[in-house]
Design a protein around this motif. Structure first.
Motif, short mmCIF file in Angstrom:
data_model
loop_
_atom_site.label_atom_id
_atom_site.label_comp_id
_atom_site.label_asym_id
_atom_site.label_seq_id
_atom_site.Cartn_x
_atom_site.Cartn_y
_atom_site.Cartn_z
N CYS A 1 -1.52 0.91 -4.80
CA CYS A 1 -0.26 1.29 -5.37
C CYS A 1 0.24 2.53 -5.40
CB CYS A 1 0.76 0.12 -5.97
SG CYS A 1 1.14 -0.76 -4.85
N LYS A 2 1.30 3.56 -5.80
CA LYS A 2 0.86 4.37 -6.72
C LYS A 2 1.40 3.91 -7.85
CE LYS A 2 2.21 8.27 -3.75
NZ LYS A 2 3.29 8.69 -2.56
N HIS B 1 0.54 -1.37 0.10
CA HIS B 1 0.21 -0.81 0.31
C HIS B 1 1.13 1.29 0.19
CE1 HIS B 1 -3.68 2.86 0.37
NE2 HIS B 1 -3.29 3.31 1.80
N ASN B 2 0.44 1.96 -0.50
CA ASN B 2 1.64 3.35 -0.75
C ASN B 2 2.85 3.10 -1.61
OD1 ASN B 2 -0.10 5.63 -0.18
ND2 ASN B 2 -0.42 5.82 2.05
#
Ligand code: NAD
Length: 330
Positions: free
Chosen positions: A168-169, A143-144
């Motif tokens: 996710c980015k 995450h992230n």
């Protein structure tokens, strides 16, 4: 129509048997790969059916032409192992399976990421030996994290959509950006900026003169310290010596590969009782943060059905003199 199927394993035969009833083709299965040394086996065959590690270079094609082979039917999407110019000039057509379950490969890329990160392969072995300790098993949240994809065709796009689900980015590099992906939040960057920003880099572009060794000392130097590199595309995208160097300094923090530049002498073979004379693969195997699978990303039931039916339809179109919609040309 006589078809020589090279590099065939029991599972290839199983799927050809499953789907052959729709066609009256005469198959002969060879376990050997097709190359200059085995091309003479093609005498009396109209079609050769080949896979990723068959080496269909100039010399092989000349021999195929002497045997009157008219079609090279690839059971895969990539065609970097065929000299297309030589095939054309010898009047041999080349067909491939352009798309078969991009999900199979994209999901395998994810499997490599999750295994490398959360070390489930190590936990499995530990627990079977009665070791319930968590020491050194720590992972990180996806995450992230920033995921960078090189090559946003069918597989790269599918992979990006999966990673979006993990929060996710998403960043990407492709010669031809995909507008649909932009609309779900994928940022297209220069290759340099992608290397600089990504925590995880996943390769999904084809191998060609522009992409050969796209991961090399120079690109590794631009990456974040400890970045994860995943390659489910083609081994030649990575300069193995440079990556080994980067792993030994922990510049690359994790490496997951389903493909390997010298895989043709190793992958798909049981070498458990052999002396392996490939120092790179032995060195890669010695790192605790490297995970290697043997070009199995495509290997799902759905993909095998798709590969077999498309290959048979490609051959049928050739037999009937129809337009070859999956033909590959230089
Ligand atoms: P695709 O043709 O749909 O997509 C390839 C993408 O790469 C395209 O968007 C193209 O524009 C881009 N590209 C081409 N040259 C580039 C460059 N120089 N820089 C950046 N991007 C570039 O192909 P696909 O079906 O997504 O497959 C991708 C690759 O995956 C195949 O070439 C094959 O090598 C590999 N593959 C591996 C397995 C496996 O089992 N491991 C199975 C299938 C395919």
């Amino acid at each position: 129509m006589r078809i020589a199927v090279f590099s065939s394993k029991p599972y290839d035969q199983e799927y050809f048997e499953k789907h052959r009833k729709e066609h009256d083709f005469d198959f002969v299965f060879f376990e050997a790969s097709l190359n200059q040394n085995t091309a003479n086996l093609c005498n009396g065959f109209d079609v050769v059916c080949v896979f990723v590690n068959d080496k269909i270079d100039k010399e092989t094609i000349k021999k195929l032409a002497k045997c009157n082979v008219g079609l090279i039917a690839l059971r895969c999407a990539g065609y970097n192992n065929v000299d297309l110019e030589e095939a054309i000039s010898n009047g041999i057509k080349v067909v491939r399976v352009p798309a078969y379950s991009p999900e199979a490969v994209a999901e395998h890329a994810l499997a490599l990421i999750l295994t490398l990160n959360r070390k489930t392969h190590k936990a499995y072995n530990r627990i079977r030996e009665g070791n319930f300790s968590l020491n050194k098993l720590i992972g990180f949240n996806l995450h992230n994290k920033t995921v960078g994809v090189i090559g946003t065709g069918q597989i790269g796009a599918t992979f990006l959509k999966i990673m979006k689900g993990f929060g996710c980015k998403l960043i990407a590099y492709d010669l031809y950006p995909n507008e649909d992906l932009k609309s779900i939040g994928v940022d297209y960057l220069s290759l340099k900026d992608l290397f600089k920003s990504a925590d995880i880099i996943s390769l999904h572009c084809p191998l060609n003169p522009d992409t050969k060794h796209i991961i090399n000392k120079n690109s590794v130097d631009q990456m974040k310290d400890g970045a994860m590199v995943i390659n489910t595309s083609r081994g030649g995208l990575i300069d193995t010596a440079d990556v080994i160097e980067a792993l030994s300094h922990r510049k690359i923090g994790y490496l997951g590969i389903d493909v390997y530049e010298q895989e043709e002498n190793i992958f798909y073979k049981d070498l458990s009782e052999s002396i392996i004379n490939d120092d790179y693969i032995l060195r890669l195997n010695s790192f605790p943060n490297v995970l290697i699978t043997s070009h199995q990303a495509y290997f799902t039931k759905e993909a095998m059905d798709e590969i077999t039916t498309t290959t048979l339809n490609n051959i049928k179109a050739f037999k009937n003199g129809e337009k070859l919609k999956n033909e590959v040309r230089p």
